[in-house]
Design a protein around this motif. Structure first.
Motif, mmCIF file in Angstrom:
data_model
loop_
_atom_site.group_PDB
_atom_site.id
_atom_site.type_symbol
_atom_site.label_atom_id
_atom_site.label_comp_id
_atom_site.label_asym_id
_atom_site.label_seq_id
_atom_site.Cartn_x
_atom_site.Cartn_y
_atom_site.Cartn_z
ATOM 1 N N TYR A 188 46.779 49.603 29.346
ATOM 2 C CA TYR A 188 46.537 49.325 27.928
ATOM 3 C C TYR A 188 45.037 49.200 27.647
ATOM 4 O O TYR A 188 44.548 49.654 26.610
ATOM 5 C CB TYR A 188 47.225 48.025 27.512
ATOM 6 C CG TYR A 188 48.698 48.146 27.229
ATOM 7 C CD1 TYR A 188 49.212 49.195 26.468
ATOM 8 C CD2 TYR A 188 49.596 47.177 27.684
ATOM 9 C CE1 TYR A 188 50.562 49.293 26.193
ATOM 10 C CE2 TYR A 188 50.949 47.259 27.410
ATOM 11 C CZ TYR A 188 51.432 48.321 26.669
ATOM 12 O OH TYR A 188 52.766 48.411 26.392
ATOM 13 N N ALA A 189 44.322 48.548 28.561
ATOM 14 C CA ALA A 189 42.880 48.380 28.380
ATOM 15 C C ALA A 189 42.175 49.740 28.362
ATOM 16 O O ALA A 189 41.292 49.982 27.527
ATOM 17 C CB ALA A 189 42.319 47.497 29.493
ATOM 18 N N ALA A 190 42.565 50.625 29.279
ATOM 19 C CA ALA A 190 41.984 51.965 29.304
ATOM 20 C C ALA A 190 42.313 52.724 28.019
ATOM 21 O O ALA A 190 41.467 53.445 27.471
ATOM 22 C CB ALA A 190 42.500 52.738 30.519
ATOM 23 N N ALA A 201 49.257 46.079 36.177
ATOM 24 C CA ALA A 201 48.843 47.484 36.128
ATOM 25 C C ALA A 201 49.035 48.059 34.723
ATOM 26 O O ALA A 201 48.192 48.817 34.223
ATOM 27 C CB ALA A 201 49.633 48.303 37.147
ATOM 28 N N ALA A 202 50.145 47.684 34.073
ATOM 29 C CA ALA A 202 50.384 48.132 32.701
ATOM 30 C C ALA A 202 49.312 47.596 31.766
ATOM 31 O O ALA A 202 48.850 48.290 30.846
ATOM 32 C CB ALA A 202 51.762 47.670 32.240
ATOM 33 N N THR A 203 48.900 46.364 32.007
ATOM 34 C CA THR A 203 47.857 45.751 31.185
ATOM 35 C C THR A 203 46.533 46.495 31.342
ATOM 36 O O THR A 203 45.802 46.716 30.363
ATOM 37 C CB THR A 203 47.686 44.273 31.581
ATOM 38 O OG1 THR A 203 48.942 43.603 31.429
ATOM 39 C CG2 THR A 203 46.653 43.589 30.713
ATOM 40 N N PRO A 252 42.426 42.253 26.776
ATOM 41 C CA PRO A 252 40.992 42.205 26.432
ATOM 42 C C PRO A 252 40.093 41.949 27.637
ATOM 43 O O PRO A 252 38.962 42.443 27.691
ATOM 44 C CB PRO A 252 40.912 41.050 25.424
ATOM 45 C CG PRO A 252 42.281 40.931 24.866
ATOM 46 C CD PRO A 252 43.207 41.283 25.994
ATOM 47 N N ILE A 253 40.581 41.182 28.598
ATOM 48 C CA ILE A 253 39.784 40.884 29.783
ATOM 49 C C ILE A 253 39.561 42.151 30.604
ATOM 50 O O ILE A 253 38.444 42.471 31.013
ATOM 51 C CB ILE A 253 40.467 39.794 30.627
ATOM 52 C CG1 ILE A 253 40.499 38.470 29.850
ATOM 53 C CG2 ILE A 253 39.774 39.616 31.974
ATOM 54 C CD1 ILE A 253 41.353 37.397 30.473
ATOM 55 N N PHE A 254 40.652 42.916 30.826
ATOM 56 C CA PHE A 254 40.520 44.151 31.604
ATOM 57 C C PHE A 254 39.734 45.209 30.829
ATOM 58 O O PHE A 254 39.004 46.004 31.425
ATOM 59 C CB PHE A 254 41.900 44.679 31.995
ATOM 60 C CG PHE A 254 42.558 43.876 33.076
ATOM 61 C CD1 PHE A 254 42.057 43.870 34.368
ATOM 62 C CD2 PHE A 254 43.665 43.102 32.804
ATOM 63 C CE1 PHE A 254 42.650 43.113 35.369
ATOM 64 C CE2 PHE A 254 44.279 42.337 33.797
ATOM 65 C CZ PHE A 254 43.764 42.350 35.083
ATOM 66 N N ALA A 255 39.864 45.211 29.500
ATOM 67 C CA ALA A 255 39.084 46.156 28.695
ATOM 68 C C ALA A 255 37.587 45.891 28.873
ATOM 69 O O ALA A 255 36.789 46.827 29.011
ATOM 70 C CB ALA A 255 39.471 46.039 27.222
#
Length: 306
Positions: free
Chosen positions: A173-175, A168-170, A113-116
């Motif tokens: 997921y955000a993208a 990077a995977a996280t 959620p943070i990276f999103a």
């Protein structure tokens, strides 16, 4: 269009129990991966995961009397979603867990959620920037730094690279979460099944060339972990997720993220004998606080009565 308002049901206890089951299934996925990649190479492991899960979801769609879309443009979107929501992140996490324990993988991956939010602010710019969200980003960054620890100052080692792969995977997921909003007019199970099947189509040829799976001798534990991951933590988890979206609402369903982190860490500690450093535990608290600040709905101001 789905509403965040929960649908009133006579069995709220049952729905909350399903929410706990969903958090457990997704929390357990990191332990399944850790056990599975011990004797099955990451690419082959994830290829099998997407194939089994996609096949099960397709069977569920058929049992519901539905059919996947035939529009080539929609399948192109499924293909893109597969790349950023399964092929890239699944494989990166599976490779990373050759060296990173399941607990750390759970914590690092919980920052989606943070990276999103960061991606929407930097790219789509449709999220409001509030003090609470800024706090969430800061807490998440601090948490990640504490989890990765001082190893970053000791040179680029395999452990650090693996941890960064999970980050990077996280981000991937955000993208995918942002891109996935384009499927809002479809039954949610359609992009899930379509993207899983596309992921299998991408990964199976790579597995055949790189790993030559017919030469592998996977252990019974790894095979059971693969089945558990594909059947329970992927296919079944998606079915429960889509049900809860309709009964608890989207906001209520996202609350499983808070349960998933301690459950995932706990499973790794109990069943794999893992341990976390003192800084990692502090980082865990920061990450949970950051994700909560980013995703909990704001309180509505009380109406002023004249």
């Amino acid at each position: 269009m789905m509403s965040d308002t929960p649908v009133q049901t006579p069995s709220l206890v049952r729905e909350l129990a399903l929410l706990a089951v969903l958090a457990t299934l997704w929390g357990a996925s990191y332990t399944f991966i850790r056990v599975g990649v011990e004797t099955i190479p990451p690419i082959t492991f994830i290829a099998a995961r997407t194939l089994i899960a996609g096949g099960l979801l397709l069977a569920i769609i058929r049992l519901r009397g539905l059919a996947l879309p035939r529009d080539p443009a929609m399948w192109k979107r499924f293909f893109i979603q597969a790349c950023i929501n399964s092929v890239v992140p699944f494989t990166l996490i599976a490779w990373a867990e050759l060296t990173v324990n399941a607990g750390l993988a759970t914590i690092l991956n919980s920052t989606t959620p943070i990276f999103a939010f960061l991606l929407t602010v930097l790219i789509t710019r449709h999220e409001a920037v509030t003090t609470r969200k800024v706090f969430g980003v800061a807490a998440g960054v601090v948490g990640i730094s504490l989890i990765i620890g001082l190893e970053a100052f000791n040179g680029i080692g395999k452990e650090l690279v693996a941890q960064l792969a999970i980050v990077a995977a996280t981000i991937s997921y955000a993208a995918a979460a942002i891109f996935g909003k384009g499927f809002k007019n479809l039954d949610p199970m359609m992009p899930a099944a379509g993207s899983m099947l596309c992921g299998a189509v991408i990964l199976i040829p790579v597995s055949l060339v790189v790993d030559r799976p017919w030469t592998l001798a996977p252990s019974a534990h790894s095979l059971l972990a693969l089945l558990g991951l594909a059947v329970f933590s992927t296919a079944l988890a998606f079915v429960i997720y889509f049900r809860l979206i309709n009964t608890l609402g989207t906001v209520g369903t996202t609350s499983q993220a808070y349960l998933r982190v301690p459950i995932g860490v706990g499973i790794g500690v109990l069943f794999l004998g893992e341990s976390l450093s003192s800084t990692a535990w502090i980082g865990l608290i920061c990450v949970i606080a950051g994700v909560a600040a980013m995703t909990l709905p704001a309180r509505r101001k009380a109406a002023i009565v004249a």
